[in-house]
Design an enzyme around this catalytic site. Structure first.
Site, PDB file in Angstrom:
ATOM      1  N   ARG A  81     -11.080  35.726 -45.629  1.00  5.10           N
ATOM      2  CA  ARG A  81     -10.410  37.037 -45.663  1.00  5.10           C
ATOM      3  C   ARG A  81      -8.884  36.870 -45.787  1.00  5.10           C
ATOM      4  NH1 ARG A  81      -6.275  39.655 -43.121  1.00  5.10           N
ATOM      5  NH2 ARG A  81      -6.882  38.688 -41.154  1.00  5.10           N
ATOM      6  N   ASP A  82      -8.237  36.394 -44.733  1.00  6.97           N
ATOM      7  CA  ASP A  82      -6.767  36.318 -44.746  1.00  6.97           C
ATOM      8  C   ASP A  82      -6.299  35.275 -45.760  1.00  6.97           C
ATOM      9  OD1 ASP A  82      -4.235  37.020 -43.963  1.00  6.97           O
ATOM     10  OD2 ASP A  82      -4.385  36.260 -41.916  1.00  6.97           O
ATOM     11  N   HIS A  96      -3.134  34.453 -33.566  1.00  7.17           N
ATOM     12  CA  HIS A  96      -3.254  34.375 -35.020  1.00  7.17           C
ATOM     13  C   HIS A  96      -1.873  33.986 -35.584  1.00  7.17           C
ATOM     14  CE1 HIS A  96      -4.935  36.230 -38.874  1.00  7.17           C
ATOM     15  NE2 HIS A  96      -3.643  36.250 -39.153  1.00  7.17           N
ATOM     16  N   HIS A 150       0.660  32.312 -38.360  1.00 10.85           N
ATOM     17  CA  HIS A 150       0.910  31.860 -39.740  1.00 10.85           C
ATOM     18  C   HIS A 150       1.917  30.710 -39.633  1.00 10.85           C
ATOM     19  CE1 HIS A 150      -1.061  34.981 -42.351  1.00 10.85           C
ATOM     20  NE2 HIS A 150      -1.276  35.464 -41.140  1.00 10.85           N
ATOM     21  N   CYS A 167      -0.171  37.885 -46.143  1.00 14.37           N
ATOM     22  CA  CYS A 167      -0.516  39.301 -46.198  1.00 14.37           C
ATOM     23  C   CYS A 167       0.224  39.940 -47.364  1.00 14.37           C
ATOM     24  CB  CYS A 167      -0.127  39.985 -44.888  1.00 14.37           C
ATOM     25  SG  CYS A 167      -0.415  41.756 -44.923  1.00 14.37           S
ATOM     26  N   ASN A 221      -1.764  30.818 -43.392  1.00 15.47           N
ATOM     27  CA  ASN A 221      -2.147  30.792 -41.979  1.00 15.47           C
ATOM     28  C   ASN A 221      -2.046  29.366 -41.454  1.00 15.47           C
ATOM     29  OD1 ASN A 221      -3.659  33.148 -43.242  1.00 15.47           O
ATOM     30  ND2 ASN A 221      -4.081  33.458 -41.083  1.00 15.47           N
TER      31      ASN A 221
HETATM   32  P1  HMG Z   1      -4.313  55.224 -49.029  1.00 16.38           P
HETATM   33  O1  HMG Z   1      -3.849  55.011 -50.428  1.00 16.38           O
HETATM   34  O2  HMG Z   1      -3.422  55.929 -48.083  1.00 16.38           O
HETATM   35  O3  HMG Z   1      -5.728  55.949 -48.919  1.00 16.38           O
HETATM   36  O4  HMG Z   1      -4.718  53.787 -48.450  1.00 16.38           O
HETATM   37  P2  HMG Z   1      -6.552  56.867 -49.856  1.00 16.38           P
HETATM   38  O5  HMG Z   1      -7.592  57.470 -48.961  1.00 16.38           O
HETATM   39  O6  HMG Z   1      -5.627  57.774 -50.639  1.00 16.38           O
HETATM   40  O7  HMG Z   1      -7.281  55.842 -50.862  1.00 16.38           O
HETATM   41  C1  HMG Z   1      -6.694  55.297 -51.998  1.00 16.38           C
HETATM   42  C2  HMG Z   1      -7.815  54.853 -52.941  1.00 16.38           C
HETATM   43  O8  HMG Z   1      -8.563  53.811 -52.339  1.00 16.38           O
HETATM   44  C3  HMG Z   1      -8.814  55.968 -53.227  1.00 16.38           C
HETATM   45  O9  HMG Z   1      -9.338  55.707 -54.527  1.00 16.38           O
HETATM   46  C4  HMG Z   1      -9.912  55.734 -52.212  1.00 16.38           C
HETATM   47  O10 HMG Z   1     -11.162  56.219 -52.621  1.00 16.38           O
HETATM   48  C5  HMG Z   1      -9.934  54.208 -52.133  1.00 16.38           C
HETATM   49  P3  HMG Z   1      -9.044  56.743 -55.742  1.00 16.38           P
HETATM   50  O11 HMG Z   1      -9.482  58.076 -55.268  1.00 16.38           O
HETATM   51  O12 HMG Z   1      -7.525  56.669 -55.930  1.00 16.38           O
HETATM   52  O13 HMG Z   1      -9.827  56.143 -56.892  1.00 16.38           O
HETATM   53  N1  HMG Z   1     -10.325  53.739 -50.800  1.00 16.38           N
HETATM   54  C6  HMG Z   1     -11.273  52.822 -50.576  1.00 16.38           C
HETATM   55  N2  HMG Z   1     -12.094  52.167 -51.407  1.00 16.38           N
HETATM   56  C7  HMG Z   1     -12.965  51.278 -50.841  1.00 16.38           C
HETATM   57  N3  HMG Z   1     -13.005  51.049 -49.510  1.00 16.38           N
HETATM   58  C8  HMG Z   1     -12.194  51.703 -48.657  1.00 16.38           C
HETATM   59  C9  HMG Z   1     -11.292  52.644 -49.187  1.00 16.38           C
HETATM   60  N4  HMG Z   1     -10.356  53.415 -48.633  1.00 16.38           N
HETATM   61  C10 HMG Z   1      -9.773  54.099 -49.623  1.00 16.38           C
HETATM   62  N5  HMG Z   1     -12.258  51.455 -47.355  1.00 16.38           N
HETATM   63  C11 HMG Z   1      -5.937  52.368 -46.955  1.00 16.38           C
HETATM   64  C12 HMG Z   1      -5.118  53.636 -47.097  1.00 16.38           C
HETATM   65  C13 HMG Z   1      -6.091  52.087 -45.476  1.00 16.38           C
HETATM   66  C14 HMG Z   1      -7.293  52.568 -47.609  1.00 16.38           C
HETATM   67  C15 HMG Z   1      -5.183  51.206 -47.663  1.00 16.38           C
HETATM   68  O14 HMG Z   1      -3.872  51.187 -47.182  1.00 16.38           O
HETATM   69  C16 HMG Z   1      -5.806  49.862 -47.438  1.00 16.38           C
HETATM   70  O15 HMG Z   1      -6.914  49.576 -47.876  1.00 16.38           O
HETATM   71  N6  HMG Z   1      -5.065  48.959 -46.733  1.00 16.38           N
HETATM   72  C17 HMG Z   1      -5.536  47.635 -46.418  1.00 16.38           C
HETATM   73  C18 HMG Z   1      -4.438  46.638 -46.586  1.00 16.38           C
HETATM   74  C19 HMG Z   1      -4.883  45.250 -46.155  1.00 16.38           C
HETATM   75  O16 HMG Z   1      -6.044  44.904 -46.210  1.00 16.38           O
HETATM   76  N7  HMG Z   1      -3.897  44.451 -45.712  1.00 16.38           N
HETATM   77  C20 HMG Z   1      -4.103  43.124 -45.310  1.00 16.38           C
HETATM   78  C21 HMG Z   1      -4.789  42.992 -43.956  1.00 16.38           C
HETATM   79  S1  HMG Z   1      -3.740  43.097 -42.518  1.00 16.38           S
HETATM   80  C22 HMG Z   1      -3.163  41.516 -42.301  1.00 16.38           C
HETATM   81  O17 HMG Z   1      -3.252  40.736 -43.210  1.00 16.38           O
HETATM   82  C23 HMG Z   1      -2.618  41.093 -40.999  1.00 16.38           C
HETATM   83  C24 HMG Z   1      -3.606  40.244 -40.207  1.00 16.38           C
HETATM   84  O18 HMG Z   1      -3.997  39.088 -40.928  1.00 16.38           O
HETATM   85  C25 HMG Z   1      -3.003  39.806 -38.872  1.00 16.38           C
HETATM   86  C26 HMG Z   1      -1.614  39.194 -38.997  1.00 16.38           C
HETATM   87  O19 HMG Z   1      -1.425  38.224 -39.750  1.00 16.38           O
HETATM   88  O20 HMG Z   1      -0.730  39.701 -38.297  1.00 16.38           O
HETATM   89  C27 HMG Z   1      -4.875  41.031 -39.885  1.00 16.38           C
HETATM   90 MG    MG Z   2      -2.829  37.167 -40.986  1.00 21.21          MG
END
Ligand code: HMG
Ligand code: MG
Length: 305
Positions: free
Chosen positions: A10-11, A205, A207, A239, A248
């Protein structure tokens, strides 16, 4: 025993622009399982517009091997619905200590994310009464947009995840790999005094952007409270919404460190060193992990004899 949560599939992959074919992802996961990793964050049910690399989550999930515990990130009701339809019983909800980060990452403030996660968690528990919910607190030390983070704020967000979302564990993320051991010790001090949850269910966690991850692990383990650590095979990772986030902490570096410290860790370093090679090759990158490089060099020497 130390528990490793392998977050590579994933990450490790979410930030990569080169599309990794599904069979290659599955081979990575199989190799990780064969190496002895039994808790793996496999993918994310997030918007494919935001994280194109993980758009195949619904295809990947049914192909996972049986045995290990697999989990996936869920950002909203749509993601939860898909996850539940596939029988996912371990999810990770992800917020942060800074609004600037959550706005960029999930298009919500921290407050909004906590409110929506409380509802998602209730729906999840109804569908999966024996399920497991991880809550991430990203930017636990530094935010790429807001700068250094006050540990009081980190504990406050963690406590709300415990009390309002009722998560089973928290993982504190040094999202951009900025922290040093004294900062880790400071956060631990605040947790020991003010954390509302169970310290033994806290994961860390790190990096390794600036090479401090193993030193931070040492600080965590020295405290004596914790035994859960996240890492990514091959040191893959980053990220997409955290500029400057490097890979990571490499699982190879972590496993080497644990073994040398005499801490029980049932992962085979030789098999682990091989696990990410196909993906690294596809990305055109050599292994970043020093322990992996050393293991591969020793294996190559043994083979040439
Ligand atoms: P948004 O644009 O505000 O939401 O995104 P929306 O509801 O307007 O959706 C936009 C489009 O995405 C739409 O499609 C939805 O249908 C679709 P369209 O109508 O334009 O064709 N959609 C989805 N499709 C499939 N599955 C879904 C979904 N949701 C919406 N679940 C949202 C808001 C939360 C969806 C977006 O911001 C998002 O997906 N963010 C995720 C970002 C991410 O994964 N970041 C990395 C992980 S965090 C990290 O790495 C840190 C961590 O490792 C810890 C650390 O290191 O600190 C965990
Ligand atoms: Mg991370």
């Amino acid at each position: 025993m130390i528990e490793i949560v392998e977050v590579g599939p994933r990450d490790g992959l979410q930030n990569e622009r080169t599309p990794i074919p599904l069979p290659v992802k599955l081979r990575l996961i199989h190799h990780l399982v064969e190496a002895g990793l039994n808790e793996i964050e496999a993918t994310s049910f997030v918007s494919p517009k935001w994280v194109p690399q993980l758009a195949d989550a619904a295809e990947l999930w049914p192909e996972l091997p049986t045995g290990p515990s697999f989990s996936a990130l869920v950002p909203n009701a749509r993601g939860l619905e898909t996850a539940l339809s596939l029988g996912v019983n371990r999810i990770a909800l992800f917020t942060a200590a800074s609004d600037e980060f959550t706005q960029k990452n999930i298009n919500q403030s921290v407050e909004e994310s906590l409110e929506s996660f409380a509802q998602l968690a209730n729906c999840f528990r109804e569908a999966q009464p024996n399920g497991w919910i991880r809550g991430y607190v990203s930017t636990a030390f530094e935010c790429p947009y807001a700068g250094r983070i006050d540990p009081h704020r980190v504990v406050e967000v963690a406590n709300r995840l415990v009390k309002e979302v009722r998560v089973d564990e928290i993982s504190f993320g040094d999202t951009i790999g900025a922290a040093s051991p004294s900062e880790v010790k400071k956060l631990i001090h605040h947790l020991v005094n003010d954390f509302a949850g169970d310290l033994s269910k806290v994961a860390w966690h790190f990096h390794d952007t600036r090479g401090t991850a193993i030193a931070n692990v040492a600080a965590v383990l020295e405290s004596g409270y914790f035994h859960r650590l996240d890492s990514s095979a091959g040191g893959l990772g980053g990220c997409p919404y955290a500029p400057g986030a490097g890979g990571n902490l490499a699982t190879e570096d972590l496993v080497y460190f644990l073994n040398r410290e005499g801490l029980e860790c049932p992962v085979d370093p030789d098999r682990l060193a091989q696990a990410s090679l196909e993906i690294l090759d596809l990305l055109g990158r050599p292994p970043a992990s020093r322990a992996q490089q050393a293991t591969l060099a020793l294996c190559a020497r043994a083979e040439s004899r």
